[in-house]
Design an enzyme around this catalytic site. Structure first.
Site, PDB file in Angstrom:
ATOM      1  N   ASP A  80       0.830  -1.217   0.000  1.00  0.00           N
ATOM      2  CA  ASP A  80       0.000   0.000   0.000  1.00  0.00           C
ATOM      3  C   ASP A  80       0.861   1.262   0.000  1.00  0.00           C
ATOM      4  O   ASP A  80       0.577   2.213   0.723  1.00  0.00           O
ATOM      5  CB  ASP A  80      -0.919   0.032   1.234  1.00  0.00           C
ATOM      6  CG  ASP A  80      -1.935  -1.090   1.220  1.00  0.00           C
ATOM      7  OD1 ASP A  80      -2.259  -1.578   0.121  1.00  0.00           O
ATOM      8  OD2 ASP A  80      -2.406  -1.473   2.285  1.00  0.00           O
ATOM      9  N   PHE A  81       1.902   1.293  -0.805  1.00  0.00           N
ATOM     10  CA  PHE A  81       2.830   2.407  -0.657  1.00  0.00           C
ATOM     11  C   PHE A  81       2.278   3.726  -1.201  1.00  0.00           C
ATOM     12  O   PHE A  81       2.840   4.779  -0.950  1.00  0.00           O
ATOM     13  CB  PHE A  81       4.222   2.094  -1.198  1.00  0.00           C
ATOM     14  CG  PHE A  81       4.350   1.958  -2.685  1.00  0.00           C
ATOM     15  CD1 PHE A  81       4.813   3.012  -3.449  1.00  0.00           C
ATOM     16  CD2 PHE A  81       4.049   0.759  -3.305  1.00  0.00           C
ATOM     17  CE1 PHE A  81       4.969   2.884  -4.814  1.00  0.00           C
ATOM     18  CE2 PHE A  81       4.211   0.621  -4.671  1.00  0.00           C
ATOM     19  CZ  PHE A  81       4.660   1.678  -5.427  1.00  0.00           C
TER      20      PHE A  81
END
Length: 206
Positions: free
Chosen positions: A186-187
């Site tokens: 989930d960067f």
């Protein structure tokens, strides 16, 4: 997260302003060209100095431009501070939470840098979050490198680096150009409406 540790040899100069100093926010009146070779010319044709924008600017921005708050950080001198740590320490109490992860502050409040004002513009800055890489076992060990919550904010030539939850593109309309965003799980996440132009996305090895 270690909000006070900055890789000294990577940060050359920083100008932080809560309002726009040179450029007005993008108004996409012309379609973004599909041909990548034309993107730079398109960008230069849309971005204009504030003085040339006249009455087309948002009145709130015009008011903010009258007395902008600027903090300059330059390693070799010439700025108010020679390190970002000193600049951060100059912020009044009430904004003094650094050093922590999602376990202490929750994900969105764990960021190394949080911008909440509208019309924030930043350039040439490396934001590196040192929270550990995810091991699949520790709960809440992640932390955000950058959270953007103000409207109509712009970022130029940024390096935004972390592991999990690197960039919280939280709320509002944002613009990223020539940025390098690196992370793992989930960067990039959030509820924003943003334009990412000429970027490098990369994942970090676990």
């Amino acid at each position: 997260m270690d909000g006070k540790r900055i890789e000294g040899n990577e940060v050359y100069a920083l100008v932080i302003s809560v309002s726009i100093l040179l450029f007005a926010p993008i108004v996409v009146s012309q379609p973004i060209p599909a041909d990548k070779s034309q993107v730079e010319a398109w960008f230069n044709g849309i971005i204009k100095p504030v003085k040339e924008r006249g009455k087309t600017l948002n009145p709130e921005l015009v008011e903010a431009e009258t007395e902008p708050r600027i903090i300059k950080v330059m390693q070799g001198g010439g700025g108010e501070f020679d390190t970002i740590t000193k600049a951060i320490e100059s912020v009044p109490s009430g904004n003094a939470k650094f050093d922590g992860t999602a376990k202490q502050y929750g994900t969105v409040d764990s960021a190394t840098l949080i911008t909440e004002s509208s019309y924030f513009v930043g350039a040439n800055l490396n934001i590196v979050n040192s929270a550990p890489r995810p091991d699949g076992k520790t709960v809440g060990a992640q932390a955000v490198a950058l959270r953007v919550s103000g409207d109509r904010s712009a970022f130029y030539n940024y390096k935004i680096i972390g592991f999990q939850d690197t960039l919280c593109d939280d709320r509002g309309n944002h613009f990223f150009k020539d940025c390098h965003i690196r992370g793992t799980v989930d960067f990039i996440f959030g509820s924003e409406t943003s334009l990412y132009l000429v970027l490098i996305f990369s994942t970090r090895e676990i």
